[in-house]
Scaffold this active site. Structure first.
Site, PDB file in Angstrom:
ATOM      1  N   SER A   3     134.981  82.989  45.562  1.00 18.74           N
ATOM      2  CA  SER A   3     133.880  83.286  44.569  1.00 18.74           C
ATOM      3  C   SER A   3     134.219  84.523  43.330  1.00 18.74           C
ATOM      4  CB  SER A   3     132.358  84.233  45.772  1.00 18.74           C
ATOM      5  OG  SER A   3     131.401  84.359  45.230  1.00 18.74           O
TER       6      SER A   3
ATOM      7  N   ASP B  95     126.343  74.455  46.437  1.00 17.23           N
ATOM      8  CA  ASP B  95     126.271  76.061  46.184  1.00 17.23           C
ATOM      9  C   ASP B  95     125.180  76.458  45.087  1.00 17.23           C
ATOM     10  OD1 ASP B  95     127.243  78.032  44.835  1.00 17.23           O
ATOM     11  OD2 ASP B  95     129.242  77.581  45.212  1.00 17.23           O
TER      12      ASP B  95
ATOM     13  N   HIS C 287     126.540  77.918  48.844  1.00 15.97           N
ATOM     14  CA  HIS C 287     127.925  78.814  48.342  1.00 15.97           C
ATOM     15  C   HIS C 287     128.762  79.211  49.627  1.00 15.97           C
ATOM     16  CE1 HIS C 287     130.300  81.070  45.640  1.00 15.97           C
ATOM     17  NE2 HIS C 287     130.137  82.192  46.555  1.00 15.97           N
TER      18      HIS C 287
END
Length: 437
Positions: free
Chosen positions: A211, A359, A392
């Site tokens: 991320s 995601d 995610h």
């Protein structure tokens, strides 16, 4: 590799680094970096010589603690963290650098660590065989200089873009004196590079993170291509998309519109986190864990509502609101093409680019495209897809596939051997998929 001595317990450390001028123009003075180390016992004399080691009870805490320091406390910390010698770490121990995500901290492993299941003796990241380091990201609130510290610059100090505009009566924009100075992933990467310099570490065998952490990984590899042998960016992209920036904008407004901002925007921070949690989790995972009840009531929360309220309260209790704004802004401003002296083409590290199939924040095709673009530049780049119902957050949930991917990343050819980038190979052109069972 020959067996190395047993690893002692993880330690927290602080280093002081040169003052740092941020990309938008504000200046950080002093600039402190707090880090986490776990590695062979032979490292300890070097660590003591290069950094201040925090008490064991701080390293063993199982939850992050917000650090708020006065200017006097910061200057005292600088004095205690000054380097006492030029001792260097053993070159026979490979260094693995981990970079945390938006609201994480530097404690990657050990009890409560965000990658605890894949870090430890006999695991994918084994501190008896490698030196593990992680630093709190610049602008956060867990020990590296950030908005929770007295004297942290304001948005009005972003001198690169001229003076802050005067707000007319009735203008609903926020006064820049109440907003933290702009921090970008380039700034966060430079902060980490200065911390590595302070510790005397010149080369890193693998740098990885997911991320926002993946954004910083890419910036590190572009800023200092001569220092990174391998990289494994996870669930990220070369630049923040309009989708990401738009979601962050709504979260930011929830925080800024809280009547308690800037001193105590409790509910605003909770709501910002609730929105974020919906982007971190995919529908199948939420359906599996937050199923609708068999009966209903107009006065009862659905399970997912209770879950979001719980997540909001948890973050509000452990994070600083202005630091949250700084981290959202860092993610918004990520753009590898804005690199000083060039962007993607500067990267030499061999790469394992990992996307997550469900995601909903950084769509998996970003990582596939990154691997393709690196191969087109002649680099060794592989693509892998982590399958997760949770979307995610899969890189914080799917431990067995993640361990396999980290082992694979450590086995990539080194870009630091023979003085140049590892070239693309035939096997690197075949994407691989890590599936959960």
């Amino acid at each position: 590799m020959a067996s190395l001595p047993c690893a002692p317990t993880p330690r927290l450390l602080e280093v002081t680094t040169p003052d740092l001028t941020l990309e938008a123009g504000a200046r950080l003075t002093p600039h402190l970096v707090r880090g986490w180390w776990w590695g062979p016992e032979d490292d300890l004399p070097w660590l003591h010589a290069r950094a201040r080691l925090l008490p064991d009870e701080e390293a063993q805490a199982t939850s992050p603690r917000v650090v708020r320091r006065t200017l006097a406390e910061q200057h005292h910390a600088v004095e205690r963290a000054r380097r006492r010698s030029t001792t260097r770490p053993s070159a026979r121990v490979p260094t693995v650098l981990l970079v945390h995500a938006l609201t994480g901290d530097m404690r990657a492993g050990g009890e409560g660590g965000w990658w605890e299941p894949v870090i430890g003796p006999g695991r994918a990241l084994d501190p008896t065989r490698v030196r593990l380091l992680c630093f709190n990201n610049l602008g956060s609130c867990y020990g590296t200089t950030g908005p929770a510290d007295e004297g942290f610059p304001r948005r009005a100090d972003d001198t690169r873009f001229g003076p802050a505009p005067a707000l007319a009566k009735g203008d609903l924009r926020q006064d820049e004196q109440h907003l933290p100075a702009t921090v970008t992933p380039w700034d966060q990467a430079r902060s980490i590079l200065l911390a590595l310099d302070a510790l005397g570490i010149q080369e890193v065998d693998l740098v990885t993170g997911g991320s926002l952490g993946g954004m910083i990984v890419l910036c590190l590899a572009a800023l200092a291509p001569e220092r990174f042998a391998r990289m494994a960016p996870i669930a990220t992209a070369e630049a923040a998309s309009s989708w990401v920036v738009g979601l962050n904008h709504v979260a930011r407004q929830a925080l800024l519109l809280d009547p308690g901002f800037p001193e105590a925007p409790h509910r605003g921070l909770e709501l910002a986190r609730q929105l974020a949690m919906l982007t971190y989790r995919a529908e199948p995972g939420l359906e599996a864990s937050q199923q609708r009840p068999p009966t209903w009531s107009s006065r009862a929360l659905y399970p997912v509502q209770s879950y979001l309220e719980h997540q909001g309260r948890k973050l509000e209790a452990r994070f600083d609101a202005r630091a949250y704004l700084a981290q959202l802004g860092a993610m918004d401003h990520h753009d590898l093409a804005r690199a000083p002296h060039g962007g993607l083409e500067r990267i030499r590290a061999s790469a394992l680019c990992v996307g997550i199939d469900r995601d909903q924040l950084f769509f998996p095709e970003h990582m596939e495209a990154l691997a393709q673009r690196l191969r087109a530049l002649g680099r060794h780049a592989e693509h892998a897809e982590l399958s997760s119902l949770y979307g995610h957050d899969g890189f914080l949930v799917e431990w067995e596939p993640l361990a396999a991917l980290l082992t694979r990343a450590l086995a990539l050819p080194s870009a630091l051997e023979h003085g140049g980038a590892a070239l693309a190979s035939t096997s690197a052109t075949r994407p691989a998929t890590a599936r959960t069972v």
